[in-house]
Design a protein around this motif. Structure first.
Motif, short mmCIF file in Angstrom:
data_model
loop_
_atom_site.label_atom_id
_atom_site.label_comp_id
_atom_site.label_asym_id
_atom_site.label_seq_id
_atom_site.Cartn_x
_atom_site.Cartn_y
_atom_site.Cartn_z
N MET A 1 -6.87 1.72 -19.17
CA MET A 1 -5.79 2.65 -18.84
C MET A 1 -6.02 3.24 -17.45
SD MET A 1 -4.53 5.90 -21.00
CE MET A 1 -3.53 7.12 -20.23
N LYS A 2 -4.93 3.36 -16.70
CA LYS A 2 -5.01 3.92 -15.36
C LYS A 2 -5.08 5.44 -15.45
CE LYS A 2 -2.00 0.19 -13.97
NZ LYS A 2 -0.63 -0.18 -13.71
N THR A 3 -5.94 6.03 -14.67
CA THR A 3 -6.04 7.49 -14.67
C THR A 3 -5.38 8.05 -13.42
OG1 THR A 3 -8.20 7.40 -13.63
CG2 THR A 3 -8.17 7.49 -16.02
N TYR A 4 -4.62 9.10 -13.61
CA TYR A 4 -3.89 9.74 -12.52
C TYR A 4 -3.72 11.20 -12.86
CZ TYR A 4 -0.24 8.77 -15.90
OH TYR A 4 0.49 8.69 -17.06
N GLY A 5 -3.44 12.01 -11.85
CA GLY A 5 -3.27 13.43 -12.08
C GLY A 5 -2.29 14.04 -11.10
N LEU A 6 -2.07 15.32 -11.26
CA LEU A 6 -1.14 16.05 -10.42
C LEU A 6 -1.60 16.00 -8.96
CD1 LEU A 6 1.41 17.75 -10.85
CD2 LEU A 6 -0.05 19.76 -10.96
N LYS A 7 -0.69 15.83 -8.03
CA LYS A 7 -0.92 15.77 -6.58
C LYS A 7 -1.55 14.46 -6.11
CE LYS A 7 0.30 20.11 -5.72
NZ LYS A 7 1.48 20.48 -5.02
N ASP A 8 -1.76 13.50 -7.01
CA ASP A 8 -2.27 12.19 -6.59
C ASP A 8 -1.19 11.43 -5.83
OD1 ASP A 8 -4.63 12.70 -7.89
OD2 ASP A 8 -4.37 11.19 -9.44
N ILE A 9 -1.60 10.60 -4.89
CA ILE A 9 -0.69 9.70 -4.18
C ILE A 9 -0.84 8.34 -4.84
CG2 ILE A 9 -0.05 8.68 -1.96
CD1 ILE A 9 0.19 11.73 -1.95
N VAL A 10 0.27 7.80 -5.36
CA VAL A 10 0.23 6.54 -6.08
C VAL A 10 1.10 5.49 -5.41
CG1 VAL A 10 -0.27 7.63 -8.30
CG2 VAL A 10 2.10 7.22 -7.67
N GLU A 11 0.81 4.23 -5.70
CA GLU A 11 1.61 3.11 -5.22
C GLU A 11 2.36 2.54 -6.42
OE1 GLU A 11 1.10 -1.25 -3.07
OE2 GLU A 11 -0.67 -0.05 -3.49
N MET A 12 3.66 2.37 -6.27
CA MET A 12 4.48 1.82 -7.34
C MET A 12 4.68 0.32 -7.09
SD MET A 12 4.85 4.54 -9.07
CE MET A 12 6.16 4.40 -10.28
N LYS A 13 5.06 -0.41 -8.14
CA LYS A 13 5.26 -1.86 -8.01
C LYS A 13 6.44 -2.20 -7.11
CE LYS A 13 3.07 -3.10 -12.33
NZ LYS A 13 3.25 -3.60 -13.70
N LYS A 14 7.54 -1.41 -7.22
CA LYS A 14 8.71 -1.66 -6.39
C LYS A 14 8.78 -0.64 -5.26
CE LYS A 14 11.68 -3.92 -9.72
NZ LYS A 14 12.98 -3.89 -10.41
N GLN A 15 9.22 -1.10 -4.11
CA GLN A 15 9.33 -0.26 -2.93
C GLN A 15 10.58 0.61 -3.01
OE1 GLN A 15 9.88 -2.51 0.69
NE2 GLN A 15 8.27 -1.33 1.68
N HIS A 16 10.53 1.81 -2.45
CA HIS A 16 11.69 2.70 -2.37
C HIS A 16 12.64 2.15 -1.30
CE1 HIS A 16 13.73 6.66 -1.50
NE2 HIS A 16 13.81 6.59 -2.82
N PRO A 17 13.95 2.35 -1.45
CA PRO A 17 14.90 1.85 -0.44
C PRO A 17 14.62 2.32 1.00
CG PRO A 17 16.09 2.52 -2.38
CD PRO A 17 14.65 2.92 -2.60
N CYS A 18 13.94 3.45 1.18
CA CYS A 18 13.64 3.93 2.53
C CYS A 18 12.52 3.12 3.18
CB CYS A 18 13.30 5.42 2.52
SG CYS A 18 11.68 5.81 1.86
N GLY A 19 11.83 2.29 2.40
CA GLY A 19 10.83 1.39 2.98
C GLY A 19 9.39 1.71 2.68
N THR A 20 9.10 2.78 1.95
CA THR A 20 7.72 3.13 1.66
C THR A 20 7.38 2.86 0.20
OG1 THR A 20 6.02 4.81 1.92
CG2 THR A 20 8.11 5.55 1.06
N ASN A 21 6.09 2.84 -0.08
CA ASN A 21 5.62 2.59 -1.44
C ASN A 21 4.65 3.69 -1.88
OD1 ASN A 21 5.80 1.09 -3.72
ND2 ASN A 21 4.51 -0.57 -3.02
N ARG A 22 4.59 4.78 -1.13
CA ARG A 22 3.68 5.90 -1.44
C ARG A 22 4.46 7.02 -2.10
NH1 ARG A 22 -1.21 6.08 1.50
NH2 ARG A 22 -1.17 8.35 1.48
N TRP A 23 3.98 7.47 -3.25
CA TRP A 23 4.64 8.53 -4.01
C TRP A 23 3.60 9.57 -4.39
CZ3 TRP A 23 9.89 8.30 -5.28
CH2 TRP A 23 10.52 7.09 -5.00
N GLU A 24 3.99 10.84 -4.40
CA GLU A 24 3.11 11.93 -4.82
C GLU A 24 3.59 12.43 -6.18
OE1 GLU A 24 1.73 16.44 -3.58
OE2 GLU A 24 3.14 15.37 -2.31
N ILE A 25 2.65 12.59 -7.11
CA ILE A 25 2.98 13.13 -8.43
C ILE A 25 3.11 14.64 -8.28
CG2 ILE A 25 2.21 13.43 -10.81
CD1 ILE A 25 0.61 10.80 -10.47
#
Length: 68
Positions: A1-25
């Motif tokens: 299982m992947k561990t993640y928490g609040l304020k982590d920066i994660v990479e998603m499988k699909k890119q956002h339309p604006c062109g980035t793949n970095r997301w903050e929880i």
């Protein structure tokens, strides 16, 4: 299982339309809200869907706090 928490920066499988793949929880609970690292758009996903779509944790907020 992947561990993640609040304020982590994660990479998603699909890119956002604006062109980035970095997301903050920004909210955790039954649903997880993530914010795009480029344009600031936020999306709320059910936890199960988020876990399927998340690729990996890029920056862990917990590691950042221990270094500071």
């Amino acid at each position: 299982m992947k561990t993640y928490g609040l304020k982590d920066i994660v990479e998603m499988k699909k890119q956002h339309p604006c062109g980035t793949n970095r997301w903050e929880i920004i909210r955790m609970g039954m649903d997880i809200r993530i914010k795009c690292g480029n344009c600031g758009h936020s999306v709320m996903l059910p936890r199960r869907e988020f876990e399927k779509k998340m690729k990996r944790v890029l920056v862990s907020a917990q590691d950042t706090e221990t270094k500071a």
